[in-house]
Write an enzyme that holds these catalytic residues in place. Sequence first.
Site, PDB file in Angstrom:
ATOM      1  N   ASP A   1       3.717   3.254   2.759  1.00  0.00           N
ATOM      2  CA  ASP A   1       2.644   3.262   1.768  1.00  0.00           C
ATOM      3  C   ASP A   1       3.093   3.922   0.464  1.00  0.00           C
ATOM      4  OD1 ASP A   1      -0.004   2.746   0.968  1.00  0.00           O
ATOM      5  OD2 ASP A   1      -0.657   4.758   1.526  1.00  0.00           O
TER       6      ASP A   1
ATOM      7  N   HIS B   1      -7.827   0.957  -1.373  1.00  0.00           N
ATOM      8  CA  HIS B   1      -7.278   2.311  -1.287  1.00  0.00           C
ATOM      9  C   HIS B   1      -8.396   3.315  -1.572  1.00  0.00           C
ATOM     10  CE1 HIS B   1      -2.698   1.543  -1.678  1.00  0.00           C
ATOM     11  NE2 HIS B   1      -3.294   0.444  -1.235  1.00  0.00           N
TER      12      HIS B   1
ATOM     13  N   ASN C   1      -7.615   1.311   3.649  1.00  0.00           N
ATOM     14  CA  ASN C   1      -6.732   2.471   3.745  1.00  0.00           C
ATOM     15  C   ASN C   1      -7.531   3.775   3.782  1.00  0.00           C
ATOM     16  OD1 ASN C   1      -4.749   0.541   3.385  1.00  0.00           O
ATOM     17  ND2 ASN C   1      -3.671   1.673   1.794  1.00  0.00           N
TER      18      ASN C   1
END
Length: 289
Positions: A84, A211, A233
């Site tokens: 990531d 995100h 995420n």
Amino acid sequence: MPLAPTHDLLASAAADRRGLPAFNVITLEHAEAIAAGAEAAGTPVVLQLSQNAIAYRGGRLLPIARACAEVAAAARVPVSLHLDHCEDFDLLRAAPAAGFSSAMFDASALPHDENVKATAEAAAWAHRHGLHLEAELGRVGGKDGEPPLSAHAPGARTDPAEAARYVADTGVDALAVAVGSSHAMTSRTAALDLALTGELAAAVPVPLVLHGSSGVPDEQLAAAVAAGMVKINIGTALNLSCTAAVRDHLAAHPAATDPRKYLAAGRDAMARTVEQLARVVTGRTDASA
């Protein structure tokens, strides 16, 4: 079971119109908790190691990556390994041999033309080596001590037409977009632009990634998935639950010195958080599922 390819998990989630939960790993306890929580929820899951998490370990990728792979091998649900927020091309090159099937190459801080050039080079290299590549367009904000970025700040939100061009020009396999979330939020107060999420899903031919999901309330996460978001995420939510449990344990046992006792409390708390959020993301809210 062996590590699952992230591409396969994403494709399956997108076909079923459900989310794929992806949780960030810092310690071995994180990885164990993520696997345990995913098993309890009955959902596939992505173990994510960020460039920052690897830097915390002295830049040594293999020890924590191999530990995560062993946790995945022992899990009763499909688990993939994802690199990531990678900004270092050398680290990206090390990913396939370390067991990663996907990576997020982060050139989002560069001017747009440089972002496109660097990401296209990264995607071309990744595809030659069997790696699924995610990138980011727009500014999620809040990473590495940055202040949270308002979803209404100029240039913050991802434009659908620009996103479609970006995917075509770079060849990436998934796209992280800015629709109102922010990294490192410790309160769940983010308000997502769900209309924009739907427009992006219609315009972009690859799975969308959210995100900064720790700051998004449950109902907004579920609505984002319904609007077309696929990979979700999550990182800070685990750190919050772990730290709170460790603090509570040490407050109740002030003479404690064995880290296994308080780390176990933190691991158990993270597993519960993973289970709860995984159910929200995948729509498996029935505890008997």
